[in-house]
Design a protein around this motif. Structure first.
Motif, PDB file in Angstrom:
ATOM      1  N   VAL A  25       0.872  -1.214  -0.052  1.00 15.47           N
ATOM      2  CA  VAL A  25      -0.124   0.056  -0.197  1.00 15.47           C
ATOM      3  C   VAL A  25       0.884   1.225  -0.056  1.00 15.47           C
ATOM      4  CG1 VAL A  25      -1.596   1.406   1.415  1.00 15.47           C
ATOM      5  CG2 VAL A  25      -2.171  -1.079   1.004  1.00 15.47           C
ATOM      6  N   ASP A  26       1.943   1.239   0.897  1.00 14.62           N
ATOM      7  CA  ASP A  26       2.697   2.430   0.839  1.00 14.62           C
ATOM      8  C   ASP A  26       3.620   2.636  -0.366  1.00 14.62           C
ATOM      9  OD1 ASP A  26       2.044   3.016   3.492  1.00 14.62           O
ATOM     10  OD2 ASP A  26       3.632   2.392   4.315  1.00 14.62           O
ATOM     11  N   LEU A  27       4.025   1.643  -1.223  1.00 16.57           N
ATOM     12  CA  LEU A  27       4.677   1.561  -2.130  1.00 16.57           C
ATOM     13  C   LEU A  27       4.019   2.262  -3.400  1.00 16.57           C
ATOM     14  CD1 LEU A  27       7.035  -1.379  -1.832  1.00 16.57           C
ATOM     15  CD2 LEU A  27       7.670   1.144  -1.773  1.00 16.57           C
ATOM     16  N   VAL A  28       2.653   1.644  -3.491  1.00 13.92           N
ATOM     17  CA  VAL A  28       1.691   2.368  -4.653  1.00 13.92           C
ATOM     18  C   VAL A  28       1.267   3.426  -4.225  1.00 13.92           C
ATOM     19  CG1 VAL A  28      -0.442   1.903  -5.386  1.00 13.92           C
ATOM     20  CG2 VAL A  28       0.850  -0.200  -4.979  1.00 13.92           C
ATOM     21  N   GLY A  80      -3.672  -4.059  -4.241  1.00 13.56           N
ATOM     22  CA  GLY A  80      -3.221  -2.717  -4.604  1.00 13.56           C
ATOM     23  C   GLY A  80      -4.125  -1.863  -5.018  1.00 13.56           C
ATOM     24  N   ARG A  81      -5.458  -2.226  -4.896  1.00 18.12           N
ATOM     25  CA  ARG A  81      -6.405  -1.516  -5.438  1.00 18.12           C
ATOM     26  C   ARG A  81      -6.595  -0.084  -4.932  1.00 18.12           C
ATOM     27  NH1 ARG A  81     -11.695  -5.093  -3.981  1.00 18.12           N
ATOM     28  NH2 ARG A  81     -10.156  -5.243  -2.001  1.00 18.12           N
ATOM     29  N   ALA A  82      -6.980   0.759  -6.075  1.00 18.45           N
ATOM     30  CA  ALA A  82      -7.210   2.191  -5.192  1.00 18.45           C
ATOM     31  C   ALA A  82      -7.848   2.405  -4.174  1.00 18.45           C
ATOM     32  CB  ALA A  82      -7.788   3.043  -6.563  1.00 18.45           C
ATOM     33  N   ALA A  83      -9.062   1.943  -3.636  1.00 21.46           N
ATOM     34  CA  ALA A  83      -9.592   1.935  -2.406  1.00 21.46           C
ATOM     35  C   ALA A  83      -8.915   1.366  -1.342  1.00 21.46           C
ATOM     36  CB  ALA A  83     -10.943   1.216  -2.616  1.00 21.46           C
TER      37      ALA A  83
END
Length: 156
Positions: A25-28, A80-83
């Motif tokens: 999440v942090d990397l995306v 890694g979905r946007a939400a």
């Protein structure tokens, strides 16, 4: 349904899976934030900051793929979905509109600092249950700390 059988115990997998998912999440989020700033940076140091931001995006994207594949190899579904990324963001929002080069640099210093702090917590958490994932987190944290150093030096 478990498609991949992990070599870790359920309790170890829970800790490691959480660490890997948080790192993903942090990397995306970092790749998206850095690209947004990259598109909108202005000022006398435009070119150098613009190119430096591309380096951060490349690092974040490469490591996010490695982290997601490590999670999948352990039987953890990477998300890694946007939400999911928006809900777990450490960065917060990036300024809207044109961003002065000094403000862009400061935004990246703050974002990288927050993410590095979280990565160090994940490194500690994965020490016992999975040194392989810990090693991956150590490597990516070193790269993020290098970017943080370079941005800090940019505004010194």
């Amino acid at each position: 349904m478990a498609v991949v059988k992990s070599s870790l115990s359920d309790s170890e997998l829970k800790v490691v899976g959480s660490a890997l998912q948080g790192a993903l999440v942090d990397l995306v989020d970092l790749s998206l934030a850095a690209k947004q700033v990259h598109w909108n940076v202005v000022g006398p140091r435009f070119r150098s900051v613009h190119l430096q931001l591309d380096d951060v995006v490349t690092t974040a994207r490469q490591h996010s793929d490695t982290v997601a594949e490590r999670a999948a190899a352990l039987g953890v579904n990477p998300d890694g979905r946007a939400a999911t990324v928006a809900a777990g963001s450490a960065i917060g929002t990036v300024p809207e509109g044109w961003i002065k080069d000094s403000e862009a640099v400061e935004a990246m210093v703050v974002a990288l600092g927050r993410i590095v702090d979280r990565m160090r917590e994940r490194i500690a958490a994965t020490d016992e249950p999975d040194p392989v994932s810990q090693d991956l987190l150590i490597t990516l944290t070193a790269d993020l700390e290098k970017h943080a150093w370079m941005f800090q030096a940019e505004n010194s």
